[in-house]
Motif scaffolding. Structure first.
Motif, PDB file in Angstrom:
ATOM      1  N   ASP A   1       0.845  -1.181   0.000  1.00 57.95           N
ATOM      2  CA  ASP A   1       0.000   0.000   0.000  1.00 57.95           C
ATOM      3  C   ASP A   1       0.890   1.244   0.000  1.00 57.95           C
ATOM      4  OD1 ASP A   1      -2.777   1.020   2.143  1.00 57.95           O
ATOM      5  OD2 ASP A   1      -1.942   1.929   0.352  1.00 57.95           O
ATOM      6  N   ALA A   2       0.624   2.186  -0.901  1.00 54.04           N
ATOM      7  CA  ALA A   2       1.428   3.391  -1.024  1.00 54.04           C
ATOM      8  C   ALA A   2       1.317   4.284   0.211  1.00 54.04           C
ATOM      9  CB  ALA A   2       1.015   4.172  -2.269  1.00 54.04           C
ATOM     10  N   ASP A   3       0.260   4.107   1.018  1.00 54.05           N
ATOM     11  CA  ASP A   3       0.075   4.924   2.209  1.00 54.05           C
ATOM     12  C   ASP A   3       0.903   4.452   3.394  1.00 54.05           C
ATOM     13  OD1 ASP A   3      -1.735   6.487   0.831  1.00 54.05           O
ATOM     14  OD2 ASP A   3      -3.478   5.342   1.533  1.00 54.05           O
ATOM     15  N   LEU A   4       1.469   3.246   3.310  1.00 60.31           N
ATOM     16  CA  LEU A   4       2.250   2.726   4.422  1.00 60.31           C
ATOM     17  C   LEU A   4       3.611   3.408   4.452  1.00 60.31           C
ATOM     18  CD1 LEU A   4       1.510  -1.097   4.190  1.00 60.31           C
ATOM     19  CD2 LEU A   4       0.553   0.555   5.780  1.00 60.31           C
ATOM     20  N   PRO A   5       4.084   3.748   5.671  1.00 62.87           N
ATOM     21  CA  PRO A   5       5.405   4.375   5.757  1.00 62.87           C
ATOM     22  C   PRO A   5       6.511   3.386   5.376  1.00 62.87           C
ATOM     23  CG  PRO A   5       4.375   4.213   7.944  1.00 62.87           C
ATOM     24  CD  PRO A   5       3.429   3.635   6.950  1.00 62.87           C
ATOM     25  N   SER A   6       7.574   3.919   4.820  1.00 63.12           N
ATOM     26  CA  SER A   6       8.706   3.102   4.388  1.00 63.12           C
ATOM     27  C   SER A   6       9.420   2.502   5.598  1.00 63.12           C
ATOM     28  CB  SER A   6       9.690   3.969   3.598  1.00 63.12           C
ATOM     29  OG  SER A   6      10.884   3.263   3.362  1.00 63.12           O
ATOM     30  N   VAL A   7       9.919   1.285   5.444  1.00 64.26           N
ATOM     31  CA  VAL A   7      10.682   0.640   6.501  1.00 64.26           C
ATOM     32  C   VAL A   7      12.186   0.750   6.247  1.00 64.26           C
ATOM     33  CG1 VAL A   7       8.848  -0.955   7.181  1.00 64.26           C
ATOM     34  CG2 VAL A   7      10.478  -1.618   5.402  1.00 64.26           C
ATOM     35  N   ARG A   8      12.553   1.486   5.224  1.00 67.00           N
ATOM     36  CA  ARG A   8      13.969   1.670   4.894  1.00 67.00           C
ATOM     37  C   ARG A   8      14.590   2.655   5.882  1.00 67.00           C
ATOM     38  NH1 ARG A   8      16.315   5.110   0.400  1.00 67.00           N
ATOM     39  NH2 ARG A   8      18.476   4.462   0.364  1.00 67.00           N
ATOM     40  N   GLY A   9      15.614   2.228   6.591  1.00 69.35           N
ATOM     41  CA  GLY A   9      16.278   3.070   7.581  1.00 69.35           C
ATOM     42  C   GLY A   9      17.161   4.113   6.931  1.00 69.35           C
ATOM     43  N   VAL A  10      16.773   5.371   7.063  1.00 70.62           N
ATOM     44  CA  VAL A  10      17.536   6.433   6.415  1.00 70.62           C
ATOM     45  C   VAL A  10      17.952   7.554   7.363  1.00 70.62           C
ATOM     46  CG1 VAL A  10      16.557   6.046   4.120  1.00 70.62           C
ATOM     47  CG2 VAL A  10      15.410   7.595   5.684  1.00 70.62           C
ATOM     48  N   TYR A  11      17.327   7.647   8.541  1.00 74.82           N
ATOM     49  CA  TYR A  11      17.589   8.764   9.446  1.00 74.82           C
ATOM     50  C   TYR A  11      18.529   8.345  10.574  1.00 74.82           C
ATOM     51  CZ  TYR A  11      13.267  10.313   7.202  1.00 74.82           C
ATOM     52  OH  TYR A  11      12.301  10.640   6.284  1.00 74.82           O
ATOM     53  N   SER A  12      19.501   9.199  10.868  1.00 74.22           N
ATOM     54  CA  SER A  12      20.363   8.966  12.022  1.00 74.22           C
ATOM     55  C   SER A  12      19.570   9.231  13.293  1.00 74.22           C
ATOM     56  CB  SER A  12      21.575   9.903  11.963  1.00 74.22           C
ATOM     57  OG  SER A  12      21.142  11.254  12.166  1.00 74.22           O
ATOM     58  N   ILE A  13      20.119   8.860  14.432  1.00 69.13           N
ATOM     59  CA  ILE A  13      19.407   9.039  15.689  1.00 69.13           C
ATOM     60  C   ILE A  13      19.153  10.509  15.979  1.00 69.13           C
ATOM     61  CG2 ILE A  13      21.462   8.993  17.173  1.00 69.13           C
ATOM     62  CD1 ILE A  13      19.695   7.305  19.169  1.00 69.13           C
ATOM     63  N   SER A  14      20.096  11.377  15.611  1.00 68.07           N
ATOM     64  CA  SER A  14      19.905  12.811  15.879  1.00 68.07           C
ATOM     65  C   SER A  14      18.783  13.385  15.008  1.00 68.07           C
ATOM     66  CB  SER A  14      21.210  13.588  15.667  1.00 68.07           C
ATOM     67  OG  SER A  14      21.685  13.428  14.350  1.00 68.07           O
ATOM     68  N   VAL A  15      18.696  12.952  13.775  1.00 68.04           N
ATOM     69  CA  VAL A  15      17.622  13.410  12.889  1.00 68.04           C
ATOM     70  C   VAL A  15      16.283  12.842  13.363  1.00 68.04           C
ATOM     71  CG1 VAL A  15      16.719  13.318  10.529  1.00 68.04           C
ATOM     72  CG2 VAL A  15      19.165  13.723  10.921  1.00 68.04           C
ATOM     73  N   ALA A  16      16.274  11.574  13.743  1.00 65.50           N
ATOM     74  CA  ALA A  16      15.041  10.960  14.249  1.00 65.50           C
ATOM     75  C   ALA A  16      14.570  11.668  15.517  1.00 65.50           C
ATOM     76  CB  ALA A  16      15.253   9.478  14.512  1.00 65.50           C
ATOM     77  N   ALA A  17      15.501  12.049  16.379  1.00 65.12           N
ATOM     78  CA  ALA A  17      15.144  12.771  17.604  1.00 65.12           C
ATOM     79  C   ALA A  17      14.516  14.111  17.252  1.00 65.12           C
ATOM     80  CB  ALA A  17      16.382  12.966  18.478  1.00 65.12           C
ATOM     81  N   GLU A  18      15.103  14.798  16.317  1.00 65.74           N
ATOM     82  CA  GLU A  18      14.565  16.102  15.911  1.00 65.74           C
ATOM     83  C   GLU A  18      13.185  15.957  15.265  1.00 65.74           C
ATOM     84  OE1 GLU A  18      15.691  19.712  12.832  1.00 65.74           O
ATOM     85  OE2 GLU A  18      17.310  18.488  13.659  1.00 65.74           O
ATOM     86  N   LEU A  19      13.038  14.987  14.385  1.00 63.27           N
ATOM     87  CA  LEU A  19      11.761  14.795  13.690  1.00 63.27           C
ATOM     88  C   LEU A  19      10.651  14.304  14.621  1.00 63.27           C
ATOM     89  CD1 LEU A  19      13.024  13.163  10.359  1.00 63.27           C
ATOM     90  CD2 LEU A  19      12.126  15.482  10.664  1.00 63.27           C
ATOM     91  N   SER A  20      11.011  13.494  15.608  1.00 64.42           N
ATOM     92  CA  SER A  20      10.009  12.912  16.497  1.00 64.42           C
ATOM     93  C   SER A  20       9.678  13.795  17.696  1.00 64.42           C
ATOM     94  CB  SER A  20      10.480  11.542  16.996  1.00 64.42           C
ATOM     95  OG  SER A  20      11.580  11.694  17.891  1.00 64.42           O
ATOM     96  N   GLY A  21      10.613  14.672  18.045  1.00 68.44           N
ATOM     97  CA  GLY A  21      10.410  15.495  19.237  1.00 68.44           C
ATOM     98  C   GLY A  21      10.887  14.818  20.512  1.00 68.44           C
TER      99      GLY A  21
END
Length: 130
Positions: free
Chosen positions: A8-28
């Motif tokens: 399904d095109a609506d499902l989020p990708s499972v490909r790991g692309v973000y570092s922990i610092s970017v994930a922290a910033e994006l997630s809050g």
């Protein structure tokens, strides 16, 4: 890539692309919180060959759900249980949709005469009366 084409095109990708610092910033969430959530099994980022965490869009969506549950007052163990149940429920719903489609296909493949005979037999009617 062929396996992804049916997804399904609506499902989020499972490909790991973000570092922990970017994930922290994006997630809050802070980096320490992300490590803690991984320890509790709430998220499972991919790891590079060198052991670096790589977060996916799926991980970020999961963190969004974690935030919702925290806001609702659920503790981390409870969040793990809720996420597991939601995952299992999703699998069961997919299985049910597949089985319903299989049943519909089998019904469509039956001849009308066979369907009528089967219906009459189930209703207790005498098939010779038709």
């Amino acid at each position: 890539m062929a396996a992804e084409s049916g997804r399904d095109a609506d499902l989020p990708s499972v490909r790991g692309v973000y570092s922990i610092s970017v994930a922290a910033e994006l997630s809050g969430f802070g980096i320490a919180a992300l490590r803690l959530y991984e320890e509790y099994g709430l998220i499972t980022p991919l790891r590079t060959g060198g052991g670096t965490r790589r977060y996916s869009d799926h991980d970020l969506a999961q963190l969004e759900r974690v935030a919702e549950l925290i806001d609702a007052g659920v503790n981390l163990v409870g969040i793990g249980r809720v996420l597991d149940l939601e995952h299992r429920t999703g699998e069961l719903e997919r299985d049910n949709r597949r089985l319903a489609a299989d049943n519909a296909q089998l019904r469509a493949e039956q001849t009308p005469a066979t369907e009528t005979d089967t219906d009459a037999t189930h209703l207790g009617a005498d098939p010779d009366q038709h």
